[in-house]
Design a protein around this motif. Structure first.
Motif, mmCIF file in Angstrom:
data_model
loop_
_atom_site.group_PDB
_atom_site.id
_atom_site.type_symbol
_atom_site.label_atom_id
_atom_site.label_comp_id
_atom_site.label_asym_id
_atom_site.label_seq_id
_atom_site.Cartn_x
_atom_site.Cartn_y
_atom_site.Cartn_z
ATOM 1 N N GLU A 1 0.826 -1.209 0.000
ATOM 2 C CA GLU A 1 0.000 0.000 0.000
ATOM 3 C C GLU A 1 0.860 1.260 0.000
ATOM 4 O O GLU A 1 0.621 2.199 -0.751
ATOM 5 C CB GLU A 1 -0.911 -0.012 1.226
ATOM 6 N N SER A 2 1.877 1.260 0.837
ATOM 7 C CA SER A 2 2.741 2.440 0.884
ATOM 8 C C SER A 2 3.534 2.580 -0.410
ATOM 9 O O SER A 2 3.784 3.690 -0.883
ATOM 10 C CB SER A 2 3.683 2.384 2.086
ATOM 11 N N ALA B 1 2.445 1.622 -3.353
ATOM 12 C CA ALA B 1 1.483 2.133 -4.335
ATOM 13 C C ALA B 1 1.256 3.628 -4.130
ATOM 14 O O ALA B 1 1.196 4.394 -5.105
ATOM 15 C CB ALA B 1 0.164 1.374 -4.209
ATOM 16 N N GLN B 2 1.146 4.041 -2.876
ATOM 17 C CA GLN B 2 0.947 5.459 -2.594
ATOM 18 C C GLN B 2 2.166 6.266 -3.044
ATOM 19 O O GLN B 2 2.039 7.345 -3.634
ATOM 20 C CB GLN B 2 0.698 5.650 -1.102
ATOM 21 N N THR B 3 3.346 5.737 -2.801
ATOM 22 C CA THR B 3 4.577 6.415 -3.212
ATOM 23 C C THR B 3 4.634 6.529 -4.727
ATOM 24 O O THR B 3 4.949 7.595 -5.274
ATOM 25 C CB THR B 3 5.810 5.648 -2.691
ATOM 26 N N SER B 4 4.322 5.422 -5.411
ATOM 27 C CA SER B 4 4.370 5.474 -6.876
ATOM 28 C C SER B 4 3.313 6.425 -7.423
ATOM 29 O O SER B 4 3.540 7.123 -8.413
ATOM 30 C CB SER B 4 4.200 4.075 -7.481
ATOM 31 N N SER B 5 2.154 6.484 -6.753
ATOM 32 C CA SER B 5 1.106 7.418 -7.181
ATOM 33 C C SER B 5 1.568 8.863 -7.023
ATOM 34 O O SER B 5 1.376 9.689 -7.930
ATOM 35 C CB SER B 5 -0.161 7.175 -6.348
ATOM 36 N N SER B 6 2.196 9.175 -5.899
ATOM 37 C CA SER B 6 2.673 10.551 -5.694
ATOM 38 C C SER B 6 3.798 10.877 -6.663
ATOM 39 O O SER B 6 3.881 11.996 -7.170
ATOM 40 C CB SER B 6 3.125 10.757 -4.248
ATOM 41 N N THR C 1 4.058 9.615 -9.673
ATOM 42 C CA THR C 1 3.394 9.811 -10.964
ATOM 43 C C THR C 1 2.775 11.207 -11.037
ATOM 44 O O THR C 1 2.904 11.898 -12.063
ATOM 45 C CB THR C 1 2.299 8.736 -11.170
ATOM 46 N N GLU C 2 2.126 11.636 -9.947
ATOM 47 C CA GLU C 2 1.544 12.981 -9.928
ATOM 48 C C GLU C 2 2.627 14.044 -10.070
ATOM 49 O O GLU C 2 2.451 15.029 -10.802
ATOM 50 C CB GLU C 2 0.766 13.204 -8.630
ATOM 51 N N SER C 3 3.734 13.833 -9.401
ATOM 52 C CA SER C 3 4.846 14.793 -9.508
ATOM 53 C C SER C 3 5.367 14.855 -10.936
ATOM 54 O O SER C 3 5.628 15.939 -11.472
ATOM 55 C CB SER C 3 5.990 14.405 -8.570
#
Length: 183
Positions: free
Chosen positions: A84-85, A87-92, A94-96
Motif C-alpha cells: 500500500e505504501s 502504491a501510494q509512493t508510486s502514485s505521488s 506519478t503525480e509529480s
C-alpha cells in the motif's frame, strides 16, 4: 544461535567487568601503600592506564549496542513498508511527474511565444534598416543637390557682378564720351 554482534557485546561487557575489578584492586593497593612516592606514582599510572582501557571498551560496547539498535530499527521499518505504501509512493511520484510534464509544456509554450516575438522584432528591425538605407540614399542625393545649388549660386553671383561691372563700365564710357568728347 546468537548474532556475531551479540557475542561481541558480551565479550566487551566481560572485559569491562575485568577492567573494573583490576581498577578496584589497584585503588586498594594505593590505599594500602605506605611506601615511597615512586611506588604510588607507578600505581597511579597503572590506574590511569586501566581507566583508559575501560573507557575504550565502554565506548566500543556502546557503539556495538547502538549499531545493534539501528539494525533492529531497520528491520522494523522494512516490515512496515507494505504494498500500500509502495502504491501510494508510486502514485505521488506519478503525480509529480505529471506536474513536471505540465510545467515543461508551459515552458515550451512560453519559449515558442518568445521565439515568435523575436522573429517579429527581427523583421521590424530589418524593415527599419532598409528604410534607413533608402533614407540615407535620399539624404546623400539631397546633399549633392544642395552642394550643386550652392556652386550655381556662387557662379550666378559672379556673373551678376561681372554683368554689373560691364554695365557700369559701359555707362561710364558713354558718360565720358558725351561729357568729355575730347578726351
Amino acid at each position: 544461535m546468537a548474532a556475531p554482534q551479540d557475542v561481541h557485546v558480551r565479550i566487551c561487557n566481560q572485559e569491562i567487568v575485568k577492567f573494573d575489578l583490576e581498577v578496584k584492586a589497584l585503588i586498594q593497593d594505593i590505599r594500602d601503600c605506605s611506601g615511597p612516592l615512586s611506588a604510588l606514582t607507578e600505581l597511579n599510572t597503572k590506574v590511569k592506564e586501566k581507566f583508559q582501557q575501560l573507557r575504550h571498551r565502554i565506548q566500543e560496547s556502546e557503539k556495538q549496542l547502538l549499531l545493534q539498535e539501528v539494525e533492529n530499527h531497520k528491520k522494523q521499518m522494512l516490515r512496515k513498508t507494505t504494498k500500500e505504501s509502495l502504491a501510494q509512493t508510486s502514485s505521488s511520484i506519478t503525480e509529480s511527474l505529471m506536474g513536471i510534464s505540465r510545467m515543461m509544456a508551459q515552458q515550451v509554450q512560453q519559449s515558442e511565444e518568445a521565439m515568435q516575438s523575436l522573429v517579429t522584432s527581427s523583421r521590424t528591425i530589418l524593415d527599419a534598416n532598409e528604410e534607413f538605407k533608402s533614407m540615407s540614399g535620399t539624404i546623400q542625393l539631397g546633399r549633392k543637390l544642395i552642394t550643386k545649388y550652392n556652386r550655381r549660386e556662387l557662379t550666378d553671383k559672379l556673373l551678376i557682378f561681372l554683368a554689373l561691372a560691364l554695365f557700369l563700365a559701359t555707362v561710364l564710357y558713354i558718360v565720358k564720351k558725351r561729357l568729355f568728347p575730347f578726351l
